[in-house]
Design an enzyme around this catalytic site. Structure first.
Site, mmCIF file in Angstrom:
data_model
loop_
_atom_site.group_PDB
_atom_site.id
_atom_site.type_symbol
_atom_site.label_atom_id
_atom_site.label_comp_id
_atom_site.label_asym_id
_atom_site.label_seq_id
_atom_site.Cartn_x
_atom_site.Cartn_y
_atom_site.Cartn_z
ATOM 1 N N SER A 106 0.830 -1.204 0.000
ATOM 2 C CA SER A 106 0.000 0.000 0.000
ATOM 3 C C SER A 106 0.871 1.264 0.000
ATOM 4 O O SER A 106 1.798 1.385 -0.795
ATOM 5 C CB SER A 106 -0.956 -0.036 1.197
ATOM 6 O OG SER A 106 -1.998 0.901 1.047
ATOM 7 N N ASP A 155 -5.626 -3.440 -2.967
ATOM 8 C CA ASP A 155 -4.621 -3.064 -1.969
ATOM 9 C C ASP A 155 -3.926 -4.276 -1.346
ATOM 10 O O ASP A 155 -4.576 -5.260 -1.003
ATOM 11 C CB ASP A 155 -5.308 -2.260 -0.864
ATOM 12 C CG ASP A 155 -4.332 -1.538 0.038
ATOM 13 O OD1 ASP A 155 -3.325 -2.149 0.434
ATOM 14 O OD2 ASP A 155 -4.569 -0.363 0.351
#
Length: 359
Positions: free
Chosen positions: A44, A205
């Site tokens: 991320s 993600d």
């Protein structure tokens, strides 16, 4: 001979400005000169910081932290319009979290939402709302394509989740030329960004993958036999403990987010510890281990609660308690100069504290 270290960067949206500060502090203290940085892993927002650091080392930049800081300066709200928009979004989300405002679920892929967002943000600096353009302003991905898969130097691992197959994915600089899509995939938070689609797959993600990848950093098949670390440093965003059980809705949401963000990390560390125990007790035959590029105990253990009876130690570089109590889930979306500046400053401070304690 220099000690070989691997650096794992946990994800956490805007709070990974802390990671930027940590890397700046480490580099300013000469970590890249005193140690052999053999690999980075990230997820991320941490993927952006680690990618910039890895690129700077590959380019032999005189100030390896400069790209990281320049990126975050440009990613921070600056103009009156950006500051107002940032405040509106963050405070609206806080109101929803407290039960003071209704929650509306919308798809980031909805054409109408894209049109509204485009009209709302038309007065902003282009890079403030276009993550790809911002990345490309600080990383020459065409150069990365010319490099191709790199079997020499530090390895770069990026975690993401394959939406279609449900598999956890690791993109490795040793197996492929890293593209902007790989980083964007690791940052694609559902409900904020649409899934990143390329090569016939769709990704979300890396929080749903490993946050951050750890097990792979001690396997030669992922990082190369020459890049097996002697120490593994984790730049950690989500706190492990809390002072008391949360009661208010927003506090419950904050703690839930912290636990979810840590679960994959602790599971990975448990796996490393278990395998290390088996290796240390001679449970595997050497010929069997060679098939998996394993030569012996890693001896770079863990430091989280419950591990005090082990001699394992994997150091965490974490946000200070003084700052952590001021943060909430919504601060992971807050790009105000106050929030970003405080996180970066704390990261620099914690990096220097870590190095002093390690020495």
């Amino acid at each position: 001979m220099k000690t070989k270290i691997a650096i794992a960067c946990q994800g956490g949206g805007s709070q990974t400005a802390f990671t930027a500060g940590v890397l700046k502090g480490l580099f300013e203290e000469g970590v890249h000169q005193d140690f052999d940085i053999v690999s980075f892993s990230r997820t991320s927002g941490g993927s952006i910081c680690a990618a910039l650091a890895w690129y700077s080392l590959k380019k032999k930049d005189r100030e390896p932290w400069r790209r990281i800081i320049d990126f975050w300066d440009e990613n921070t709200a600056q103009t009156p319009q950006e500051l107002a928009f940032n405040k509106l979004v963050v405070e609206s989300l806080r109101a929803v979290s407290r039960g003071q405002a209704p929650q509306y679920n919308v798809s980031p892929a909805e054409p109408m939402m894209a049109a509204i967002f485009g009209a709302t943000t038309s007065a902003f600096r282009p890079h403030f709302t276009d993550l790809r353009a911002l990345l490309e302003a600080h990383i020459d991905f065409d150069e990365w394509q010319r490099w191709g898969a790199l079997d020499k130097g530090p390895a770069l691992l990026i975690g993401a989740a394959d939406v279609l197959s449900g598999q956890l994915v690791k993109f490795s600089s040793r197996a492929m030329a890293i593209r902007a899509e790989h980083i964007l995939a690791s940052c694609a938070v559902p409900n904020i960004f649409p899934a990143v689609e390329f090569d016939g797959r769709a990704y979300w993600d890396g929080l749903f993958s490993d946050n951050p990848p750890v097990k792979e950093l001690i396997r030669a098949i992922h990082v190369g036999a020459e890049n097996m670390p002697q120490e593994l440093w984790v730049i950690k965003i989500n706190p492990t403990t809390c002072a008391k059980a949360p009661v208010l809705p927003e506090a419950i949401g904050d703690r839930r987010n912290q636990l979810v963000g840590n679960v994959s990390l602790f599971q990975s560390l448990d796996t490393v510890a278990f395998v290390n125990d088996l290796l240390g007790m001679g449970a595997f035959h050497p010929d069997f281990l060679k098939k998996f590029d394993v030569t012996g105990p890693v001896r770079i253990p863990r430091s989280y609660p419950g591990a005090e009876d082990r001699d394992y130690y994997i150091p965490f570089i974490e946000i200070s308690e003084e700052l952590q109590v001021k943060l909430d889930y919504q601060s992971k979306l807050d790009r105000s100069p106050e929030n970003i500046g405080a996180l970066m400053a704390d990261g620099e401070k914690q990096a220097r504290v870590f190095l002093k304690n390690r020495a």
